[in-house]
Design a protein around this motif. Structure first.
Motif, short mmCIF file in Angstrom:
data_model
loop_
_atom_site.label_atom_id
_atom_site.label_comp_id
_atom_site.label_asym_id
_atom_site.label_seq_id
_atom_site.Cartn_x
_atom_site.Cartn_y
_atom_site.Cartn_z
N ALA A 25 39.45 42.20 40.72
CA ALA A 25 39.42 40.82 40.20
C ALA A 25 38.05 40.22 40.45
CB ALA A 25 40.48 39.97 40.88
N VAL A 26 37.84 39.06 39.83
CA VAL A 26 36.71 38.21 40.21
C VAL A 26 37.23 37.28 41.31
CG1 VAL A 26 35.08 36.44 39.49
CG2 VAL A 26 35.64 38.34 37.94
N TYR A 27 36.57 37.34 42.45
CA TYR A 27 36.96 36.53 43.61
C TYR A 27 36.00 35.35 43.74
CZ TYR A 27 40.17 40.18 45.11
OH TYR A 27 41.22 41.08 45.18
N SER A 28 36.57 34.18 43.98
CA SER A 28 35.76 32.97 44.09
C SER A 28 36.21 32.14 45.29
CB SER A 28 35.88 32.10 42.83
OG SER A 28 35.47 32.79 41.68
N CYS A 29 35.26 31.40 45.84
CA CYS A 29 35.61 30.42 46.87
C CYS A 29 35.48 29.03 46.28
CB CYS A 29 34.75 30.59 48.11
SG CYS A 29 32.96 30.60 47.87
N THR A 30 36.33 28.14 46.74
CA THR A 30 36.35 26.78 46.21
C THR A 30 36.55 25.77 47.33
OG1 THR A 30 38.75 26.57 45.89
CG2 THR A 30 37.50 27.67 44.12
N ARG A 31 36.26 24.52 46.99
CA ARG A 31 36.57 23.40 47.86
C ARG A 31 37.58 22.50 47.16
NH1 ARG A 31 32.36 18.64 49.45
NH2 ARG A 31 33.04 17.91 47.39
N LEU B 115 44.38 32.64 37.14
CA LEU B 115 43.87 32.41 38.47
C LEU B 115 45.00 32.45 39.50
CD1 LEU B 115 41.33 29.48 38.00
CD2 LEU B 115 40.78 31.78 38.85
N GLU B 116 44.72 33.06 40.63
CA GLU B 116 45.69 33.15 41.72
C GLU B 116 45.07 32.57 42.99
OE1 GLU B 116 48.54 36.49 43.86
OE2 GLU B 116 46.56 37.09 43.16
N TRP B 117 45.79 31.63 43.59
CA TRP B 117 45.35 31.10 44.87
C TRP B 117 45.74 32.08 45.96
CZ3 TRP B 117 48.29 29.39 49.15
CH2 TRP B 117 47.56 28.72 50.13
N MET B 118 44.79 32.48 46.81
CA MET B 118 45.06 33.48 47.83
C MET B 118 45.31 32.86 49.20
SD MET B 118 42.26 36.36 46.85
CE MET B 118 43.05 37.57 47.93
N GLY B 119 44.55 31.81 49.49
CA GLY B 119 44.69 31.19 50.79
C GLY B 119 43.56 30.23 51.04
N ALA B 120 43.63 29.55 52.19
CA ALA B 120 42.62 28.54 52.50
C ALA B 120 42.52 28.34 54.00
CB ALA B 120 42.98 27.22 51.83
N ILE B 121 41.38 27.78 54.38
CA ILE B 121 41.19 27.30 55.74
C ILE B 121 40.81 25.83 55.64
CG2 ILE B 121 38.77 28.06 55.86
CD1 ILE B 121 39.41 28.76 58.87
N ALA B 122 41.48 25.02 56.42
CA ALA B 122 41.24 23.58 56.38
C ALA B 122 40.05 23.21 57.25
CB ALA B 122 42.49 22.85 56.85
N TYR B 123 39.59 21.97 57.09
CA TYR B 123 38.42 21.51 57.82
C TYR B 123 38.61 21.60 59.34
CZ TYR B 123 41.00 17.18 58.60
OH TYR B 123 41.95 16.27 58.96
N ILE C 205 40.25 32.15 45.75
CA ILE C 205 41.06 32.38 44.56
C ILE C 205 40.56 33.66 43.89
CG2 ILE C 205 41.50 29.91 44.22
CD1 ILE C 205 39.44 29.95 41.94
N ARG C 206 41.35 34.21 42.99
CA ARG C 206 40.90 35.38 42.27
C ARG C 206 41.50 35.39 40.88
NH1 ARG C 206 44.13 40.57 44.98
NH2 ARG C 206 46.25 39.88 44.41
N GLN C 207 40.86 36.12 39.99
CA GLN C 207 41.35 36.26 38.63
C GLN C 207 41.23 37.71 38.20
OE1 GLN C 207 39.70 33.63 35.64
NE2 GLN C 207 41.63 33.76 34.51
N PRO C 208 42.34 38.43 38.19
CA PRO C 208 42.32 39.81 37.68
C PRO C 208 42.07 39.81 36.18
CG PRO C 208 44.25 39.40 39.05
CD PRO C 208 43.64 38.07 38.74
N PRO C 209 41.58 40.90 35.65
CA PRO C 209 41.31 40.94 34.20
C PRO C 209 42.56 40.67 33.39
CG PRO C 209 41.12 43.12 35.23
CD PRO C 209 41.20 42.14 36.32
N GLY C 210 42.47 39.73 32.48
CA GLY C 210 43.58 39.40 31.60
C GLY C 210 44.68 38.58 32.22
N LYS C 211 44.48 38.13 33.47
CA LYS C 211 45.52 37.37 34.16
C LYS C 211 45.01 35.99 34.55
CE LYS C 211 47.89 41.46 35.95
NZ LYS C 211 48.45 42.12 37.16
#
Length: 121
Positions: free
Chosen positions: A93-99, A47-55, A39-45
């Motif tokens: 943006a600030v890019y983050s990984c999540t579960r 959160l945007e989901w970008m994509g995922a890989i499943a188990y 996911i990512r969050q551009p300044p002032g915007k």
């Protein structure tokens, strides 16, 4: 305790490829039932989901990114990675990984601390 940690360059030049890696510790990325997201969050915007890989290794992408995104994994290192092609300053943006249990920008149970990526010449 499962933890996620992003790594990668903080500065990318326009038109180049942004590459980030998420290292997962304390649990396997092959544990059934989970998606591993970027996911990512551009300044002032928002959160945007970008994509995922499943188990199981299947990948899913946000169509709004127009095919610029690729997500892969290295199960031997318990890592998954993001590549974003042809970046522009709008990709800053600030890019983050999540579960998560579902494909979502906000419905996650674990998140890395995030990493700032700036696109600039």
């Amino acid at each position: 305790q499962v933890q996620l940690q992003e790594s990668g360059p903080g500065l990318v030049k326009p038109s180049q490829t942004l590459s980030l890696t998420c290292t997962v510790s304390g649990g396997s990325i092959r544990t059934p039932g989970y998606f591993w997201n970027w996911i990512r969050q551009p300044p002032g915007k928002e959160l945007e989901w970008m994509g995922a890989i499943a188990y199981g290794g299947s990948t899913y992408y946000n169509p709004s990114l127009n095919g610029r995104t690729s997500i892969s994994r290295d199960t031997s290192k318990n890592q998954f990675s993001l590549q974003l092609d042809s970046v522009t300053p709008e990709d800053t943006a600030v890019y983050s990984c999540t579960r998560s249990r579902i494909l979502s920008a906000v419905e996650y149970d674990l998140r890395g601390q995030g990493t700032q990526v700036t696109v600039s010449s």
